[in-house]
Write an enzyme that holds these catalytic residues in place. Structure first.
Site, PDB file in Angstrom:
ATOM      1  NE  ARG A 193      -0.353   0.860   4.862  1.00  0.00           N
ATOM      2  CZ  ARG A 193      -0.736   0.756   6.130  1.00  0.00           C
ATOM      3  NH1 ARG A 193      -1.819   0.079   6.425  1.00  0.00           N
ATOM      4  NH2 ARG A 193      -0.046   1.323   7.103  1.00  0.00           N
ATOM      5  N   GLY A 194       0.243   2.414   0.006  1.00  0.00           N
ATOM      6  CA  GLY A 194       0.959   3.676   0.168  1.00  0.00           C
ATOM      7  C   GLY A 194       2.014   3.900  -0.909  1.00  0.00           C
ATOM      8  CG  ASP A 251       3.207  -5.052   3.108  1.00  0.00           C
ATOM      9  OD1 ASP A 251       3.453  -3.934   2.624  1.00  0.00           O
ATOM     10  OD2 ASP A 251       2.645  -5.216   4.221  1.00  0.00           O
ATOM     11  CB  VAL A 296      11.847  -6.048   7.068  1.00  0.00           C
ATOM     12  CG1 VAL A 296      11.319  -5.950   5.660  1.00  0.00           C
ATOM     13  CG2 VAL A 296      11.278  -4.965   7.968  1.00  0.00           C
ATOM     14  CE1 TYR A 331       8.902   6.834  10.627  1.00  0.00           C
ATOM     15  CE2 TYR A 331       9.200   9.218  10.512  1.00  0.00           C
ATOM     16  CZ  TYR A 331       8.906   8.008   9.895  1.00  0.00           C
ATOM     17  OH  TYR A 331       8.636   7.981   8.536  1.00  0.00           O
ATOM     18  CE  LYS A 333      11.540   6.159   7.958  1.00  0.00           C
ATOM     19  NZ  LYS A 333      11.578   5.183   6.864  1.00  0.00           N
ATOM     20  N   PRO A 339      10.937  11.478   1.741  1.00  0.00           N
ATOM     21  CG  PRO A 339       9.372   9.772   1.556  1.00  0.00           C
ATOM     22  CD  PRO A 339      10.719  10.066   2.115  1.00  0.00           C
ATOM     23  CB  VAL A 377       3.680  15.635   5.311  1.00  0.00           C
ATOM     24  CG1 VAL A 377       4.416  15.883   6.616  1.00  0.00           C
ATOM     25  CG2 VAL A 377       3.540  16.937   4.538  1.00  0.00           C
ATOM     26  CG  ASP A 399      -3.582  11.927   2.182  1.00  0.00           C
ATOM     27  OD1 ASP A 399      -3.736  11.194   3.175  1.00  0.00           O
ATOM     28  OD2 ASP A 399      -4.507  12.569   1.645  1.00  0.00           O
TER      29      ASP A 399
HETATM   30  P1  NAD Z   1       2.357   2.892   5.002  1.00  0.00           P
HETATM   31  O1  NAD Z   1       2.230   2.708   6.491  1.00  0.00           O
HETATM   32  O2  NAD Z   1       1.166   3.419   4.289  1.00  0.00           O
HETATM   33  O3  NAD Z   1       2.825   1.532   4.334  1.00  0.00           O
HETATM   34  C1  NAD Z   1       3.887   0.809   4.901  1.00  0.00           C
HETATM   35  C2  NAD Z   1       3.805  -0.644   4.484  1.00  0.00           C
HETATM   36  O4  NAD Z   1       4.859  -1.333   5.174  1.00  0.00           O
HETATM   37  C3  NAD Z   1       2.488  -1.336   4.872  1.00  0.00           C
HETATM   38  O5  NAD Z   1       1.962  -2.042   3.771  1.00  0.00           O
HETATM   39  C4  NAD Z   1       2.905  -2.288   5.998  1.00  0.00           C
HETATM   40  O6  NAD Z   1       2.127  -3.478   6.049  1.00  0.00           O
HETATM   41  C5  NAD Z   1       4.360  -2.573   5.646  1.00  0.00           C
HETATM   42  N1  NAD Z   1       5.135  -3.034   6.800  1.00  0.00           N
HETATM   43  C6  NAD Z   1       5.120  -2.558   8.070  1.00  0.00           C
HETATM   44  N2  NAD Z   1       5.916  -3.281   8.858  1.00  0.00           N
HETATM   45  C7  NAD Z   1       6.492  -4.220   8.066  1.00  0.00           C
HETATM   46  C8  NAD Z   1       7.419  -5.264   8.317  1.00  0.00           C
HETATM   47  N3  NAD Z   1       7.891  -5.511   9.554  1.00  0.00           N
HETATM   48  N4  NAD Z   1       7.802  -6.049   7.291  1.00  0.00           N
HETATM   49  C9  NAD Z   1       7.305  -5.831   6.042  1.00  0.00           C
HETATM   50  N5  NAD Z   1       6.393  -4.877   5.760  1.00  0.00           N
HETATM   51  C10 NAD Z   1       6.001  -4.069   6.758  1.00  0.00           C
HETATM   52  O7  NAD Z   1       3.626   3.843   4.801  1.00  0.00           O
HETATM   53  P2  NAD Z   1       3.942   4.962   3.677  1.00  0.00           P
HETATM   54  O8  NAD Z   1       3.389   6.235   4.162  1.00  0.00           O
HETATM   55  O9  NAD Z   1       3.597   4.449   2.322  1.00  0.00           O
HETATM   56  O10 NAD Z   1       5.532   5.068   3.855  1.00  0.00           O
HETATM   57  C11 NAD Z   1       6.461   4.416   3.008  1.00  0.00           C
HETATM   58  C12 NAD Z   1       7.860   4.853   3.387  1.00  0.00           C
HETATM   59  O11 NAD Z   1       7.974   6.281   3.300  1.00  0.00           O
HETATM   60  C13 NAD Z   1       8.235   4.500   4.836  1.00  0.00           C
HETATM   61  O12 NAD Z   1       9.603   4.173   4.886  1.00  0.00           O
HETATM   62  C14 NAD Z   1       7.979   5.800   5.590  1.00  0.00           C
HETATM   63  O13 NAD Z   1       8.721   5.895   6.780  1.00  0.00           O
HETATM   64  C15 NAD Z   1       8.413   6.801   4.545  1.00  0.00           C
HETATM   65  N6  NAD Z   1       7.846   8.116   4.756  1.00  0.00           N
HETATM   66  C16 NAD Z   1       6.498   8.317   4.765  1.00  0.00           C
HETATM   67  C17 NAD Z   1       6.008   9.589   4.980  1.00  0.00           C
HETATM   68  C18 NAD Z   1       4.534   9.885   5.036  1.00  0.00           C
HETATM   69  O14 NAD Z   1       4.186  11.051   5.325  1.00  0.00           O
HETATM   70  N7  NAD Z   1       3.636   8.933   4.758  1.00  0.00           N
HETATM   71  C19 NAD Z   1       6.888  10.668   5.180  1.00  0.00           C
HETATM   72  C20 NAD Z   1       8.254  10.433   5.164  1.00  0.00           C
HETATM   73  C21 NAD Z   1       8.716   9.145   4.948  1.00  0.00           C
END
Ligand code: NAD
Length: 256
Positions: free
Chosen positions: A15-16, A36, A60, A152, A156, A182, A184, A186
């Site tokens: 997702r995401g 995942d 992971v 967190y 990072k 990234p 912020v 959605d």
């Molecule tokens: P999300 O939470 O929407 O998706 C994360 C995915 O990782 C999920 O499908 C979840 O099931 C999977 N996951 C969680 N723990 C896991 C594990 N132990 N093993 C395997 N899979 C696992 O996150 P996102 O917002 O799409 O973020 C993606 C990346 O971008 C991440 O590294 C996040 O830290 C980074 N990020 C996100 C944002 C934000 O605002 N959303 C901002 C900066 C950085």
């Protein structure tokens, strides 16, 4: 098509941001292992993007599952060209309320999981001898601290540092290690973040999300698809001379 014939593992690809990149890679000709924790969602994503992509139930934090995931991608694809280390988790707490459990959870996924996934895939790439591309997901949270988000942010910052060390160590094998930071975005992760800010800053639900979106110089929050172009560039031969860098893809929030 810039990734024709290439193969990729994307952790957290269900997702995401990970799912958007999986779809973008397939459109460029790649086959993707959507790895995942959430197998059902990973299967739905793999079925939607198609092109020989498959889902793998990966946690992971478990080296046995990392080994099995890499072995399965080697078996199905004949080798791995690209790893996107995208899986991560979020938690926050004020100083004085940080728990060991929360620390272990965040560092277990965001740092330990990322390191050992990177190591296992890099070893596979070295055995194959064709180089590769590894993209680590950091965050603007890794560029500076935040009073409620100590662990967190630290996780990072560690990702940015690991990207530098691994990038320097692996380029002699033709493996480029770079990162994307990234701002912020959605995604379901930010819904979780918003709920925690509502609790700790006594805000109505949705208020923090609206405020951070308004603060982005670009004029809105990021969307998962905003990160796909950079992720394709870093996975393609166009970025062969880019080593150990972390690119800000954040609508102008951070400059470094
Ligand atoms: P999300 O939470 O929407 O998706 C994360 C995915 O990782 C999920 O499908 C979840 O099931 C999977 N996951 C969680 N723990 C896991 C594990 N132990 N093993 C395997 N899979 C696992 O996150 P996102 O917002 O799409 O973020 C993606 C990346 O971008 C991440 O590294 C996040 O830290 C980074 N990020 C996100 C944002 C934000 O605002 N959303 C901002 C900066 C950085």
């Amino acid at each position: 098509m810039r990734l024709q014939g290439k193969t990729a593992i994307i952790t957290g690809g269900a997702r995401g941001i990970g799912a958007a990149i999986a779809e973008g890679y397939v459109k460029e000709g790649a086959r993707v292992c959507v790895a995942d924790l959430n197998l059902k969602e990973a299967e739905e994503t793999a079925a939607r993007i198609g092109n020989g992509s498959f889902a793998f139930a990966l946690d992971v934090t478990r080296s046995d599952l990392i080994n099995a995931c890499v072995a399965e991608a080697e078996r199905r694809f004949g080798g791995i060209d690209i790893l996107v280390n995208n899986a991560a988790v979020f938690d926050m707490a004020p100083w004085g309320e940080i728990t060991e459990k929360s620390y272990d959870f965040i560092f277990g996924v965001n740092v330990k999981g990322l390191i050992f996934m990177l190591q296992e895939v890099a070893e596979s790439m070295k055995r194959r001898g064709r180089g590769g591309k590894i993209i680590n997901f950091a965050s603007q949270a890794g560029r500076r601290g935040e009073p409620l988000v100590t662990i967190y942010c630290a996780s990072k910052a560690a990702v940015i540092s690991i990207t530098q060390s691994a990038g320097l160590a692996l380029i002699k094998h033709g493996i480029n290690v770079n990162g994307i930071s990234p701002g912020v975005v959605d995604t379901p992760m930010w819904d979780h973040v918003d709920g925690l800010f509502a609790k700790y800053e006594n805000l109505p639900k949705g208020a923090k999300k609206r405020l951070v979106g308004e603060g982005v110089p670009f004029g809105r929050m990021g969307r998962p698809e905003d990160h796909v172009g950079c992720a394709i560039f870093l996975a393609s031969s166009e970025s062969d001379y880019v080593v150990a860098q972390t690119y800000n893809v954040d609508g102008g929030q951070w400059m470094s």
